[in-house]
Design a protein around this motif. Structure first.
Motif, short mmCIF file in Angstrom:
data_model
loop_
_atom_site.label_atom_id
_atom_site.label_comp_id
_atom_site.label_asym_id
_atom_site.label_seq_id
_atom_site.Cartn_x
_atom_site.Cartn_y
_atom_site.Cartn_z
N PRO A 1 0.79 -1.24 0.00
CA PRO A 1 0.00 0.00 0.00
C PRO A 1 0.82 1.28 0.00
CG PRO A 1 -1.02 -1.58 1.46
CD PRO A 1 0.29 -2.18 1.02
N LYS A 2 1.87 1.36 0.84
CA LYS A 2 2.62 2.61 0.90
C LYS A 2 3.37 2.88 -0.41
CE LYS A 2 6.39 0.63 3.64
NZ LYS A 2 7.08 0.74 4.92
N LEU A 3 3.73 1.82 -1.14
CA LEU A 3 4.37 2.00 -2.45
C LEU A 3 3.37 2.53 -3.48
CD1 LEU A 3 6.59 -1.20 -2.66
CD2 LEU A 3 7.34 1.14 -2.19
N LYS A 4 2.15 1.99 -3.44
CA LYS A 4 1.11 2.43 -4.37
C LYS A 4 0.72 3.88 -4.10
CE LYS A 4 -1.78 2.11 -7.68
NZ LYS A 4 -1.25 2.34 -9.02
N ILE A 5 0.56 4.23 -2.81
CA ILE A 5 0.23 5.62 -2.46
C ILE A 5 1.34 6.54 -2.95
CG2 ILE A 5 -0.13 7.24 -0.56
CD1 ILE A 5 -1.44 4.85 0.96
N GLY A 6 2.59 6.14 -2.73
CA GLY A 6 3.72 6.95 -3.19
C GLY A 6 3.72 7.14 -4.69
N GLN A 7 3.41 6.07 -5.41
CA GLN A 7 3.32 6.14 -6.87
C GLN A 7 2.21 7.11 -7.28
OE1 GLN A 7 1.73 2.61 -8.93
NE2 GLN A 7 3.63 2.63 -10.12
N MET B 1 5.44 20.92 4.58
CA MET B 1 6.20 19.73 4.92
C MET B 1 7.65 19.95 4.49
SD MET B 1 3.61 16.74 3.52
CE MET B 1 4.71 15.39 3.93
N HIS B 2 8.55 19.12 4.98
CA HIS B 2 9.94 19.17 4.53
C HIS B 2 10.03 18.37 3.22
CE1 HIS B 2 14.27 18.62 4.45
NE2 HIS B 2 14.32 19.65 5.32
N PRO B 3 10.83 18.84 2.26
CA PRO B 3 10.95 18.11 0.99
C PRO B 3 11.38 16.65 1.16
CG PRO B 3 11.92 20.28 0.78
CD PRO B 3 11.56 20.11 2.23
N VAL B 4 12.19 16.36 2.17
CA VAL B 4 12.61 14.98 2.43
C VAL B 4 11.40 14.11 2.75
CG1 VAL B 4 13.95 13.49 3.96
CG2 VAL B 4 14.95 15.63 3.12
N GLU B 5 10.43 14.66 3.49
CA GLU B 5 9.22 13.91 3.81
C GLU B 5 8.44 13.57 2.55
OE1 GLU B 5 6.91 15.00 7.57
OE2 GLU B 5 7.86 16.89 6.94
N VAL B 6 8.35 14.51 1.63
CA VAL B 6 7.64 14.27 0.37
C VAL B 6 8.36 13.18 -0.42
CG1 VAL B 6 6.91 15.28 -1.84
CG2 VAL B 6 6.63 16.59 0.28
N GLY B 7 9.67 13.26 -0.48
CA GLY B 7 10.45 12.24 -1.19
C GLY B 7 10.25 10.85 -0.61
N ARG B 8 10.26 10.77 0.72
CA ARG B 8 10.03 9.47 1.37
C ARG B 8 8.63 8.95 1.11
NH1 ARG B 8 12.91 11.13 7.02
NH2 ARG B 8 15.05 10.80 6.33
N ALA B 9 7.66 9.86 1.11
CA ALA B 9 6.28 9.45 0.83
C ALA B 9 6.17 8.90 -0.59
CB ALA B 9 5.33 10.64 1.02
N GLU B 10 6.81 9.59 -1.54
CA GLU B 10 6.75 9.13 -2.94
C GLU B 10 7.46 7.79 -3.13
OE1 GLU B 10 8.01 11.97 -5.85
OE2 GLU B 10 6.31 13.29 -5.46
N ARG B 11 8.54 7.58 -2.41
CA ARG B 11 9.28 6.31 -2.54
C ARG B 11 8.64 5.18 -1.75
NH1 ARG B 11 13.23 9.97 -1.87
NH2 ARG B 11 13.66 9.33 0.28
N GLY B 12 7.68 5.52 -0.90
CA GLY B 12 7.01 4.51 -0.10
C GLY B 12 7.88 3.96 1.00
#
Length: 69
Positions: A3-9, A31-42
């Motif tokens: 799920p977290k990979l799909k949400i990130g995608q 948010m911090h840009p690092v948080e966004v990157g981590r969210a996108e990468r799942g």
């Protein structure tokens, strides 16, 4: 797919669709840009409040980021 990979995608797809950077999305979401990157990468589990925050920053309903989960 996890799920977290799909949400990130889905986050990445929507961000690219509107043509903004991770940094710009982070600024829109307070948010911090690092948080966004981590969210996108799942690589991190997202709270529902974070999914909602990202959806608002992208201008889409939160359910769009959960599509396919």
């Amino acid at each position: 797919m996890e799920p977290k990979l799909k949400i990130g995608q889905n986050i990445r797809t929507e961000r690219k669709r509107i043509g903004i950077t991770q940094e710009a999305l982070a600024e829109r979401c307070d948010m911090h840009p690092v948080e966004v990157g981590r969210a996108e990468r799942g690589t991190r589990d997202l709270r529902i409040s974070t999914v909602v925050k990202l959806a608002r920053g992208l201008g889409v309903p939160a359910c769009d980021l959960l599509r396919g989960v």
